[in-house]
Design an enzyme around this catalytic site. Structure first.
Site, mmCIF file in Angstrom:
data_model
loop_
_atom_site.group_PDB
_atom_site.id
_atom_site.type_symbol
_atom_site.label_atom_id
_atom_site.label_comp_id
_atom_site.label_asym_id
_atom_site.label_seq_id
_atom_site.Cartn_x
_atom_site.Cartn_y
_atom_site.Cartn_z
ATOM 1 N NE ARG A 167 83.030 -29.971 20.001
ATOM 2 C CZ ARG A 167 83.081 -29.293 18.649
ATOM 3 N NH1 ARG A 167 83.909 -29.626 17.732
ATOM 4 N NH2 ARG A 167 82.200 -28.070 18.737
ATOM 5 C CE LYS B 160 82.419 -23.525 18.739
ATOM 6 N NZ LYS B 160 82.408 -23.790 17.216
ATOM 7 C CE1 TYR C 218 87.782 -26.035 13.863
ATOM 8 C CE2 TYR C 218 87.085 -27.153 15.531
ATOM 9 C CZ TYR C 218 87.296 -27.165 14.514
ATOM 10 O OH TYR C 218 87.278 -28.338 13.711
ATOM 11 C CG HIS D 162 84.370 -20.162 13.788
ATOM 12 N ND1 HIS D 162 84.588 -20.945 12.226
ATOM 13 C CD2 HIS D 162 84.289 -21.083 14.197
ATOM 14 C CE1 HIS D 162 84.418 -22.081 12.490
ATOM 15 N NE2 HIS D 162 84.125 -22.153 13.676
ATOM 16 C CD GLU E 221 88.320 -20.832 12.395
ATOM 17 O OE1 GLU E 221 88.700 -21.464 13.350
ATOM 18 O OE2 GLU E 221 88.299 -19.756 12.651
ATOM 19 C CB ALA F 264 77.520 -21.796 6.667
ATOM 20 C CG ASP G 43 81.104 -22.397 11.800
ATOM 21 O OD1 ASP G 43 80.587 -22.208 10.748
ATOM 22 O OD2 ASP G 43 81.814 -23.277 11.970
ATOM 23 C CB VAL H 19 73.485 -25.842 17.132
ATOM 24 C CG1 VAL H 19 74.386 -26.431 18.058
ATOM 25 C CG2 VAL H 19 72.143 -25.782 17.621
ATOM 26 C CB ALA H 20 77.717 -21.988 16.327
ATOM 27 C CG ASN H 21 78.251 -25.948 20.438
ATOM 28 O OD1 ASN H 21 77.062 -25.608 20.083
ATOM 29 N ND2 ASN H 21 78.756 -26.338 21.553
HETATM 30 N N1 LIG Z 1 77.844 -25.532 13.011
HETATM 31 C C1 LIG Z 1 78.780 -26.489 13.198
HETATM 32 O O1 LIG Z 1 78.925 -27.113 14.397
HETATM 33 C C2 LIG Z 1 79.800 -26.507 12.440
HETATM 34 C C3 LIG Z 1 79.900 -25.704 11.208
HETATM 35 N N2 LIG Z 1 80.957 -26.148 10.177
HETATM 36 C C4 LIG Z 1 80.813 -24.933 9.085
HETATM 37 O O2 LIG Z 1 80.356 -25.559 7.851
HETATM 38 C C5 LIG Z 1 80.697 -24.755 7.031
HETATM 39 C C6 LIG Z 1 81.002 -25.644 5.597
HETATM 40 O O3 LIG Z 1 82.460 -26.398 5.961
HETATM 41 P P1 LIG Z 1 83.027 -27.410 4.970
HETATM 42 O O4 LIG Z 1 82.096 -28.072 4.302
HETATM 43 O O5 LIG Z 1 84.067 -27.713 5.781
HETATM 44 O O6 LIG Z 1 83.630 -26.258 3.965
HETATM 45 P P2 LIG Z 1 84.440 -26.702 2.423
HETATM 46 O O7 LIG Z 1 85.505 -25.636 2.214
HETATM 47 O O8 LIG Z 1 84.880 -28.254 2.502
HETATM 48 O O9 LIG Z 1 83.187 -26.504 1.478
HETATM 49 C C7 LIG Z 1 82.518 -25.197 1.328
HETATM 50 C C8 LIG Z 1 82.076 -25.403 -0.169
HETATM 51 O O10 LIG Z 1 81.198 -24.270 -0.415
HETATM 52 C C9 LIG Z 1 81.233 -24.007 -1.739
HETATM 53 N N3 LIG Z 1 81.138 -22.835 -2.206
HETATM 54 C C10 LIG Z 1 81.469 -21.478 -1.832
HETATM 55 N N4 LIG Z 1 80.858 -20.420 -2.426
HETATM 56 C C11 LIG Z 1 79.713 -21.027 -2.781
HETATM 57 C C12 LIG Z 1 78.391 -20.522 -3.273
HETATM 58 N N5 LIG Z 1 78.465 -19.243 -3.614
HETATM 59 N N6 LIG Z 1 77.470 -21.236 -3.796
HETATM 60 C C13 LIG Z 1 77.721 -22.611 -3.294
HETATM 61 N N7 LIG Z 1 78.799 -23.188 -3.085
HETATM 62 C C14 LIG Z 1 79.698 -22.427 -2.588
HETATM 63 C C15 LIG Z 1 82.635 -24.326 -2.096
HETATM 64 O O11 LIG Z 1 83.016 -24.567 -3.592
HETATM 65 C C16 LIG Z 1 82.950 -25.580 -1.282
HETATM 66 O O12 LIG Z 1 82.696 -26.897 -1.984
HETATM 67 C C17 LIG Z 1 81.968 -23.856 7.392
HETATM 68 O O13 LIG Z 1 81.393 -22.562 7.840
HETATM 69 C C18 LIG Z 1 82.411 -24.556 8.718
HETATM 70 O O14 LIG Z 1 83.086 -23.784 9.493
HETATM 71 C C19 LIG Z 1 81.866 -27.075 10.317
HETATM 72 C C20 LIG Z 1 81.899 -27.899 11.592
HETATM 73 C C21 LIG Z 1 80.687 -27.863 12.652
HETATM 74 C C1 LIG Z 2 83.890 -26.082 13.317
HETATM 75 C C2 LIG Z 2 83.409 -25.664 14.699
HETATM 76 O O1 LIG Z 2 83.238 -24.746 14.957
HETATM 77 C C3 LIG Z 2 82.954 -26.700 15.519
HETATM 78 O O2 LIG Z 2 83.123 -27.976 15.494
HETATM 79 O O3 LIG Z 2 82.435 -26.503 16.468
#
Ligand SMILES: NC(=O)C1=CN([C@@H]2O[C@H](COP(=O)(O)OP(=O)(O)OC[C@H]3O[C@@H](n4cnc5c(N)ncnc54)[C@H](O)[C@@H]3O)[C@@H](O)[C@H]2O)C=CC1
Ligand SMILES: CC(=O)C(=O)O
Length: 377
Positions: free
Chosen positions: A15, A75, A94, A96, A118, A267, A269, A298-300
């Site tokens: 990206r 990132k 981002y 984190h 974020e 999650a 990240d 994978v974090a990205n």
């Molecule tokens: N690995 C990657 O490449 C990427 C990772 N992410 C990550 O994914 C994760 C989720 O992001 P979003 O869905 O946008 O967040 P969001 O805020 O839309 O959703 C999170 C959900 O977790 C729920 N929650 C909180 N505590 C909880 C618990 N104890 N038990 C069950 N549910 C609980 C909340 O109620 C909420 O519905 C974040 O850490 C985000 O940074 C996002 C994009 C890319």
């Molecule tokens: C949210 C994030 O860390 C990503 O898109 O890579």
């Protein structure tokens, strides 16, 4: 303002923080954009495209970082980029930080004003995280299905089954943006889907959205243990903004899964919600096996579909970046509460409460930290 856009250096991160259309928007408002040569290649944009939009292309990342007043990235900076930090620099990307204590320290020590995509918040949503969560959520079901194939180390099942054979089971923990998008694709593939969230209100909404075609469960250790044990694929999608992700899936729960089952901890990240996810994996080497279960962390993730992701991300980030460029960071943050909530580091302090708590620093409100920063300058 001078905006700098270096090429991303994380593993398979294709990206880029700005498109040629974004460059044109900055130039139209009287700003200058300096972009590192080939920064956009992975997303399908050439140097010529950027030059035609009014950017200056520079050969070296060091030139971009040292010339820019505001650096826009995708990132979090990696250790090799910390040397570019300096007082007065604005960094918009981002971050984190709860999972990146060394980065937090480097930003504080160098008095960078660091605004994290974020944690920018509007009407209780995270507008700069949403587009990438949509991408990663959709990818998580697709990737999980792929790693369930025998040749990828999985148990050898098709999530949709076929007539006369059971469907696969997908358990999604966290029913926010990632969780909802994962559910959409998993359901589309024909899986039996369960979504677990701590918010009954959110579960009610999901039940309605999916016309009762998914199971919804309130989050507690008992429900999580049962749904994990039954699942072919578990997707980790919980977020507490700014904080480290809670470890909701324990090692004992993972041991109850069948050999060849798959976990995708989106999650990661923020540190990940699965206890046996003990490392961040990369697109080059995305999985490892533990207790017979395939682990993907994978974090990205959106970096693997960079063209879609770059358009989606920059659609959201550029309007905020323009406010910073047009008004200066202090005024922009004063005028816009969403941006205020994005500031994680300023004036040598942590300015986002959950990050300060997580990393054990004293929280300093943004206005005080920025005042300190401007007095120092
Ligand atoms: N690995 C990657 O490449 C990427 C990772 N992410 C990550 O994914 C994760 C989720 O992001 P979003 O869905 O946008 O967040 P969001 O805020 O839309 O959703 C999170 C959900 O977790 C729920 N929650 C909180 N505590 C909880 C618990 N104890 N038990 C069950 N549910 C609980 C909340 O109620 C909420 O519905 C974040 O850490 C985000 O940074 C996002 C994009 C890319
Ligand atoms: C949210 C994030 O860390 C990503 O898109 O890579």
């Amino acid at each position: 303002m001078i905006i700098g856009v270096p090429k991303e250096i994380k593993n398979n991160e294709n990206r880029v923080a700005i498109t040629p259309a974004g460059v044109a928007a900055f130039v139209k408002s009287g700003h200058n954009v300096f972009i590192e040569s080939n920064a956009g290649m992975g997303s399908g944009f050439t140097n010529a495209d950027y030059m035609a939009a009014g950017a200056v292309v520079l050969d070296q990342a060091a030139e971009v970082w040292s010339t820019a007043e505001m650096v826009m990235k995708v990132k979090e900076p990696l250790a090799s980029e910390y040397a570019f930090f300096r007082q007065g620099l604005i960094l918009f990307t981002y971050l984190h930080l709860a999972a990146e204590p060394e980065l937090a320290r480097a930003l504080m020590e160098n008095c960078v004003t660091a605004i994290a995509y974020e944690t920018v918040e509007a009407n209780r949503t995270l507008p700069l995280l949403i587009p990438m969560s949509e991408v990663a959520g959709r990818m998580s079901a697709q990737i999980g299905a792929q790693f369930l194939e025998k040749s990828h180390g999985g148990k050898g099942i098709l999530l949709g089954g076929v007539p006369g054979v059971k469907h696969g089971k997908v358990t999604i923990i966290g029913g926010g943006v990632v969780g909802t998008n994962a559910a959409k694709i998993a359901l589309g593939l024909g899986a039996e889907v369960t979504v677990i969230d701590m918010s009954a209100e959110r579960l009610r909404l999901l039940d309605e959205m999916f016309n009762a075609q998914i199971n919804t469960l309130i989050s507690n250790p008992f429900n999580i243990a049962e749904a994990v044990a039954e699942a072919d694929l578990v997707i980790g999608a919980v977020l507490i903004p700014g904080a480290k992700a809670p470890k909701l899936v324990t090692e004992e729960m993972i041991k109850t899964m069948q050999p060849g089952a798959v976990v995708v901890d989106v999650a990661i990240d923020q540190g990940g919600i699965i206890e046996t996810v003990d490392r961040i994996t990369t697109h080059d080497s995305p999985t490892y096996e533990k207790y017979g279960v395939v682990h993907y962390a994978v974090a990205n993730m959106p970096g693997a579909v960079p063209r879609t992701s770059t358009f989606a991300l920059t659609n959201a980030t550029v309007p905020f970046a323009l406010q910073i460029a047009n008004k200066g960071v202090k005024q922009a943050v004063k005028d816009n509460k969403s941006l205020y909530l994005g500031v994680n580091v300023a004036g040598g302090s942590i300015t986002y409460e959950a990050v300060a708590r997580e990393l054990d620093y004293t929280y300093v409100p943004v206005e005080l930290a920025l005042e300190k920063e401007f007095l120092r300058a």
